[in-house]
Motif scaffolding. Sequence first.
Motif, PDB file in Angstrom:
ATOM      1  N   ASN A   1     -47.072   5.877 -11.408  1.00 33.29           N
ATOM      2  CA  ASN A   1     -45.683   5.492 -11.155  1.00 33.29           C
ATOM      3  C   ASN A   1     -45.561   4.921  -9.749  1.00 33.29           C
ATOM      4  O   ASN A   1     -45.821   5.622  -8.767  1.00 33.29           O
TER       5      ASN A   1
ATOM      6  N   TYR B   1     -37.829   9.149  -8.730  1.00 32.39           N
ATOM      7  CA  TYR B   1     -38.667   8.328  -9.598  1.00 32.39           C
ATOM      8  C   TYR B   1     -40.149   8.695  -9.524  1.00 32.39           C
ATOM      9  O   TYR B   1     -40.957   8.194 -10.286  1.00 32.39           O
TER      10      TYR B   1
ATOM     11  N   THR C   1     -36.522  10.451 -13.655  1.00 32.69           N
ATOM     12  CA  THR C   1     -37.478  10.823 -14.705  1.00 32.69           C
ATOM     13  C   THR C   1     -37.136  12.152 -15.360  1.00 32.69           C
ATOM     14  O   THR C   1     -37.767  12.545 -16.335  1.00 32.69           O
TER      15      THR C   1
END
Length: 298
Positions: free
Chosen positions: A99, A121, A225
């Motif tokens: 990510n 995130y 997320t």
Amino acid sequence: MKKWWKRAGMLFTLLIIIYLGVKPDMLVGKPGIKAESAVLMDMNSEQILMNYNGSEEIAPAGVSKLMTELLIMESVANGDIRWDDPVNVSRYASSVGGNQLALKQGDRFTVQELFQVVAVYSANDAAVALAEHISGSEHQFVQRMNQKAAEIGLSGDTHFTNSTGLSEAMLGPNRPQDVQGQTLMTAMDACKLARYLLNHHPEILKVSSQMQVSMHQRGIYMSNTNWMLSSIGGVYAYDGNDGLKTGYDKDTGYHFVGTAERDGKRLISVVFGTDTREARFVETRKLLNYGFSSTKVN
């Protein structure tokens, strides 16, 4: 005599049906958890309400960023850095996998901007850039991570090797030679780390509960997320959930450390090693439901 035997037979049949249809842990109120390990804690009392393989070490991936977040927040609180300090993105930070935000070498963002995308995130390039900014190198930052782990009482089974939780293969072609090995953590230690973070820096929840964050310079937006946020809605949303951290590793699966508060009672849940992204939230729901309806200690 025949009536007695008939009743005994019916009772025996009923017990067989119950046994086959209901798992033993459900008979005492505990949910069956489909994961490698799981822990549930009442944050205020520190009571462990459920412990399933909680002492087994596993590669926790992004969950290990809870320690990265803790050290960043401590550095700000101690005056070592400021939220508006500019951070330079190095060649190494720009090339890590997993990510990430596709940050480029030479990009400059504030500590606060990068911290938010790490917390919301789970951006790996942002985590490395912050680690290098705070300690000069990721290797030195990792030393601080392990020192802090010992200081707050995490077990010897938990060991950090980088700021992201990524495996060596995912760290990219510019990984420094002194950044080696696999980060390992137990579910119990993840729970203790989350409790320490929440106790000492409760403002983390203002960040981790955001549905979305933006990088204004890049004109991009990143969604949280954590699909269990009560503010998000949807099938996985959970009333009272306001954080904390997800993780994924191709070998160990999907992970989630969550927290929720209802009527002044805050729980911390850890689920390590589910087969799918969605399953980690399904299993977390089981833990939280059990915790809010039970005061039983494991």
